[in-house]
Design an enzyme around this catalytic site. Sequence first.
Site, PDB file in Angstrom:
ATOM      1  N   GLU A  92     102.919   5.953  33.026  1.00 48.48           N
ATOM      2  CA  GLU A  92     102.530   6.531  34.307  1.00 48.48           C
ATOM      3  C   GLU A  92     102.937   7.995  34.241  1.00 48.48           C
ATOM      4  O   GLU A  92     104.121   8.308  34.213  1.00 48.48           O
ATOM      5  CB  GLU A  92     103.261   5.779  35.438  1.00 48.48           C
ATOM      6  CG  GLU A  92     102.485   5.762  36.723  1.00 48.48           C
ATOM      7  CD  GLU A  92     102.732   6.992  37.558  1.00 48.48           C
ATOM      8  OE1 GLU A  92     102.067   8.014  37.281  1.00 48.48           O
ATOM      9  OE2 GLU A  92     103.566   6.930  38.447  1.00 48.48           O
ATOM     10  N   CYS A  95     103.647  11.938  41.977  1.00 48.80           N
ATOM     11  CA  CYS A  95     102.488  11.926  41.076  1.00 48.80           C
ATOM     12  C   CYS A  95     101.184  11.822  41.868  1.00 48.80           C
ATOM     13  O   CYS A  95     100.151  12.288  41.427  1.00 48.80           O
ATOM     14  CB  CYS A  95     102.625  10.808  40.064  1.00 48.80           C
ATOM     15  SG  CYS A  95     103.094   9.256  40.809  1.00 48.80           S
TER      16      CYS A  95
HETATM   17  P1  NAD Z   1     110.508  16.319  31.214  1.00 49.57           P
HETATM   18  O1  NAD Z   1     109.494  16.075  30.204  1.00 49.57           O
HETATM   19  O2  NAD Z   1     111.550  17.327  30.898  1.00 49.57           O
HETATM   20  O3  NAD Z   1     111.164  14.958  31.627  1.00 49.57           O
HETATM   21  C1  NAD Z   1     112.492  14.790  31.894  1.00 49.57           C
HETATM   22  C2  NAD Z   1     112.805  13.310  31.758  1.00 49.57           C
HETATM   23  O4  NAD Z   1     112.261  12.824  30.524  1.00 49.57           O
HETATM   24  C3  NAD Z   1     114.276  13.024  31.728  1.00 49.57           C
HETATM   25  O5  NAD Z   1     114.530  11.818  32.400  1.00 49.57           O
HETATM   26  C4  NAD Z   1     114.566  12.882  30.247  1.00 49.57           C
HETATM   27  O6  NAD Z   1     115.651  12.036  30.011  1.00 49.57           O
HETATM   28  C5  NAD Z   1     113.306  12.243  29.743  1.00 49.57           C
HETATM   29  N1  NAD Z   1     113.095  12.528  28.338  1.00 49.57           N
HETATM   30  C6  NAD Z   1     112.984  13.738  27.754  1.00 49.57           C
HETATM   31  N2  NAD Z   1     112.829  13.589  26.409  1.00 49.57           N
HETATM   32  C7  NAD Z   1     112.829  12.256  26.162  1.00 49.57           C
HETATM   33  C8  NAD Z   1     112.708  11.481  24.979  1.00 49.57           C
HETATM   34  N3  NAD Z   1     112.534  12.039  23.776  1.00 49.57           N
HETATM   35  N4  NAD Z   1     112.755  10.130  25.098  1.00 49.57           N
HETATM   36  C9  NAD Z   1     112.932   9.544  26.304  1.00 49.57           C
HETATM   37  N5  NAD Z   1     113.048  10.231  27.445  1.00 49.57           N
HETATM   38  C10 NAD Z   1     113.002  11.568  27.380  1.00 49.57           C
HETATM   39  O7  NAD Z   1     109.744  16.670  32.508  1.00 49.57           O
HETATM   40  P2  NAD Z   1     110.168  17.352  33.866  1.00 49.57           P
HETATM   41  O8  NAD Z   1     110.434  18.817  33.651  1.00 49.57           O
HETATM   42  O9  NAD Z   1     111.201  16.577  34.558  1.00 49.57           O
HETATM   43  O10 NAD Z   1     108.797  17.208  34.634  1.00 49.57           O
HETATM   44  C11 NAD Z   1     107.667  17.836  34.088  1.00 49.57           C
HETATM   45  C12 NAD Z   1     106.407  17.190  34.548  1.00 49.57           C
HETATM   46  O11 NAD Z   1     106.495  15.782  34.435  1.00 49.57           O
HETATM   47  C13 NAD Z   1     106.066  17.404  36.000  1.00 49.57           C
HETATM   48  O12 NAD Z   1     105.437  18.629  36.172  1.00 49.57           O
HETATM   49  C14 NAD Z   1     105.171  16.259  36.270  1.00 49.57           C
HETATM   50  O13 NAD Z   1     103.875  16.594  35.895  1.00 49.57           O
HETATM   51  C15 NAD Z   1     105.634  15.171  35.362  1.00 49.57           C
HETATM   52  N6  NAD Z   1     106.362  14.104  36.069  1.00 49.57           N
HETATM   53  C16 NAD Z   1     105.668  13.024  36.443  1.00 49.57           C
HETATM   54  C17 NAD Z   1     106.286  12.016  37.125  1.00 49.57           C
HETATM   55  C18 NAD Z   1     105.538  10.792  37.556  1.00 49.57           C
HETATM   56  O14 NAD Z   1     105.901  10.163  38.515  1.00 49.57           O
HETATM   57  N7  NAD Z   1     104.504  10.410  36.840  1.00 49.57           N
HETATM   58  C19 NAD Z   1     107.638  12.117  37.420  1.00 49.57           C
HETATM   59  C20 NAD Z   1     108.345  13.234  36.995  1.00 49.57           C
HETATM   60  C21 NAD Z   1     107.690  14.239  36.311  1.00 49.57           C
END
Ligand code: NAD
Length: 484
Positions: A258, A292
């Site tokens: 998701e 989202c």
């Molecule tokens: P990001 O990619 O930095 O995500 C951070 C999260 O991903 C943290 O929980 C981290 O532990 C996890 N993560 C990072 N590398 C990982 C790996 N190698 N393996 C497992 N987990 C890992 O993103 P962000 O800066 O928090 O958000 C960026 C974008 O993500 C937003 O602009 C949005 O588009 C999207 N987003 C979507 C949802 C959703 O509900 N679908 C939620 C949050 C963010």
Amino acid sequence: MSSLTEAPAAAAARYPDLASIIDGERVVGAGTRRPVRDPATGRVLTELPLLDRATIARATESAVRAFATWRRSDAAERARLLRDAADLLRRRSDAIAVAMTLENGKPIGEARGEVAFSADILDFFAGEAERPAGRISDSGTRNRLTFGPIGPIAAFTTWNYPLTVPARKLGAALAAGCTVVLKADEDTPASAAALVEALVDAGLPAGVVQLVFGDPAEVSEVTIAHPGIRKVSFTGSAAVGRLLAERAGRLGKPLMLELGGHAPVLVFDDVDVEAVARQAVGAKFHNAGQSCGSPTRFLVQESVHDPFVDAFAAAAREVRVDDGIRETTVMGALGNERRIAAIRSLVDDAVERGARAVTGGALERPGHFWAPTLLTDVPDQARAMHEEPFGPLALTRRIRDADEAIGIANSLPYGLAAYVFTDSARRLDNVTDRLEVGMIGANVFGVGDATTYFGGAKESGYGAEGGPEAVSEYQVPKLVAAAR
Ligand code: NAD
């Protein structure tokens, strides 16, 4: 002291001391510590202990072992456990909501709503555990199709709904009879910990849910590679989702993903645009737009575009932005500094390309605050029109008719949610039929309650997070063809 009256500094003292939870016990491990900060103030709330590689491996091993017993557990017992955990969440709502607001920034009222919603989700999945699906047919053999648990799951959740997203994954997986290694987000650990504590206090057997905090890349590497892990479930950014998909794909393991969206809102000239605009402000700035399914591209029919903009801007200016711990706050801080940088860059780019900034912008105060922002007449080439803002940014564009609106709505690789406002049943039917998304709000904002399907189309991901379909994500069919 009740959160109704307490000052932000006093509330911060109520943030819990945290650790991973393995086999029902708090485990600190031998990794480093990572500060958890309040996005409204920048204050360090706690130092989260991260697990070392060997402890992550041990937690995974134990979840794999626990599956042998949990898969055979009584469905009524699984349902009771989920219901008892739901009741505990409700009883602990005040403390959980304060912790959630402190770590995430959302207003305390929204945090309480998230606790209640997450409890309802667990209740729904309890009912699903009691209603196993199956099929019997007769074709020379007597055929019995049943759906058993797929196996131990590696689940990864994010910060924007730090309790609801883990509740969806754990509720569905436990109802199906799976065990789970859950890596919750490290910036918002208290919410996920509260959920796992509620399950443990409700009688969860050791190993059935392992909450692990560690280096994200290391946790996903160790858990996904374990031969006993049978499926990966991820909610978060597209970049990380693709990385995990590649890793799981190399091992032939299925995923559910998701990944977010860029929801279009089609507003036609036969509705009360001022009323729609007021509702839109409530929906857009809920969770500071970090959802989202957040409505973002407002495609408004020409003749009602300007009245829509005026009403939206007037309501947006009324949104009270402040520290989420204050009861009067309508929109709190954004989750982290990355969101501020992303919104600033999208707004600057759109304005440079000719968009008009009607209201909103940066707020000069400590913490990650950004005012509810509306840009109008945003050119299609502006990055904001095709990159998910994931923040308090609304965009409008004039449209001539349904055909033009559908063309723009479907032009992005995203396909999570869309919203349509029209008084014409015929147009509603036509437009909902043609929108390439997983969920549509028809004359309503908000899709996906505690009982319904929740999921996306196209590059927004695959698989379901809600409804009976979510349980199916964690099941495998089995056919027994018996001689007559
Ligand atoms: P990001 O990619 O930095 O995500 C951070 C999260 O991903 C943290 O929980 C981290 O532990 C996890 N993560 C990072 N590398 C990982 C790996 N190698 N393996 C497992 N987990 C890992 O993103 P962000 O800066 O928090 O958000 C960026 C974008 O993500 C937003 O602009 C949005 O588009 C999207 N987003 C979507 C949802 C959703 O509900 N679908 C939620 C949050 C963010």
